[in-house]
Design a protein around this motif. Structure first.
Motif, mmCIF file in Angstrom:
data_model
loop_
_atom_site.group_PDB
_atom_site.id
_atom_site.type_symbol
_atom_site.label_atom_id
_atom_site.label_comp_id
_atom_site.label_asym_id
_atom_site.label_seq_id
_atom_site.Cartn_x
_atom_site.Cartn_y
_atom_site.Cartn_z
ATOM 1 N N ALA A 1 0.860 -0.367 -10.376
ATOM 2 C CA ALA A 1 -0.469 -0.076 -9.839
ATOM 3 C C ALA A 1 -1.231 0.830 -10.793
ATOM 4 C CB ALA A 1 -0.358 0.603 -8.475
ATOM 5 N N THR B 1 -2.907 -0.105 -3.772
ATOM 6 C CA THR B 1 -1.984 -1.226 -3.578
ATOM 7 C C THR B 1 -1.207 -1.511 -4.866
ATOM 8 O OG1 THR B 1 -3.493 -2.204 -1.975
ATOM 9 C CG2 THR B 1 -1.803 -3.653 -2.879
ATOM 10 N N ALA B 2 0.105 -1.571 -4.729
ATOM 11 C CA ALA B 2 0.974 -1.955 -5.845
ATOM 12 C C ALA B 2 1.155 -3.472 -5.815
ATOM 13 C CB ALA B 2 2.326 -1.260 -5.728
ATOM 14 N N ASP B 3 1.218 -4.078 -6.989
ATOM 15 C CA ASP B 3 1.391 -5.538 -7.054
ATOM 16 C C ASP B 3 2.840 -5.927 -6.744
ATOM 17 O OD1 ASP B 3 2.906 -5.136 -9.402
ATOM 18 O OD2 ASP B 3 1.250 -5.664 -10.737
ATOM 19 N N GLU C 1 0.806 -1.231 0.000
ATOM 20 C CA GLU C 1 0.000 0.000 0.000
ATOM 21 C C GLU C 1 0.833 1.271 0.000
ATOM 22 O OE1 GLU C 1 -4.223 0.207 1.822
ATOM 23 O OE2 GLU C 1 -2.952 -0.868 3.269
#
Length: 195
Positions: free
Chosen positions: A142, A135-137, A87
């Motif tokens: 993102a 949220t970034a993967d 996040e």
């Protein structure tokens, strides 16, 4: 025999009259459909602005932000890469200035109504720039999408106009309570929203 001729003649006249009347109705109908039809076309103004995100605070976070305004709604779509997985916070800040290495030249959160910092839509108040968290993967990518009728692109309302502001991505998470910025940490990417 005369009666039969008179009846036959009468029937021919009635048929002839009905045919003539039918042609007249057909002609009237044809004239009605030949009339030009007025089309009502609703004019929709769509404003689109696009900016590239610049890495800040020795990060590799970059990407693109697109704002689209249509029918009184502004949609933001940020496509980001180079993030740490997990996040992060994203906000609109008060100045379209990304000149400093740490992104602090963009000032604080955009807050034209002088509210406390908070989660978007909170009854206790929130900044017009308090977009929130995303949220970034695991690969650090993102996509952030947000829309509101509380922004505009280039309108005369200083409480809504996003031009002259900056989009900031933070390393950390917005806790929605710490004042004045949610304790979201370093500014890792910045773009100035200018005309």
């Amino acid at each position: 025999m005369k009666k039969i001729h008179i009846i036959a003649l009468s029937m021919i006249l009635v048929l002839a009259y009905n045919c003539k009347d039918g042609k007249k109705t057909e002609k009237e109908g044809k004239d009605a459909t030949d009339q030009p039809v007025e089309k009502i076309v609703e004019e929709v103004n769509v404003e689109v602005i696009k900016f590239s995100m610049q890495p800040k605070s020795d990060s590799n976070v970059q990407g693109e932000v697109v704002f689209t305004e249509e029918n009184g709604m502004v949609m933001m779509k940020a496509t980001l890469s180079g993030l740490s997985a997990g996040e992060h916070a994203i906000h609109i800040h008060e100045k379209a200035d990304c000149s400093s290495d740490d992104g602090k030249s963009s000032g604080g959160h955009w807050n034209p109504t002088h509210e406390p910092h908070g989660k978007w839509g909170a009854a206790e108040g929130y900044h017009k720039g308090d977009i929130g968290n995303f949220t970034a993967d695991t690969e650090g990518n993102a996509i952030v999408e947000f829309s509101t009728d509380q922004w505009c692109i280039g309108c005369d309302d200083a409480n809504k106009n996003i031009l002259g502001k900056a989009v900031i991505v933070h390393q950390g998470v917005d806790d929605f309570t710490s004042q004045p910025s949610g304790a979201a940490g370093a500014r890792v990417s910045c773009t100035g929203i200018i005309e």
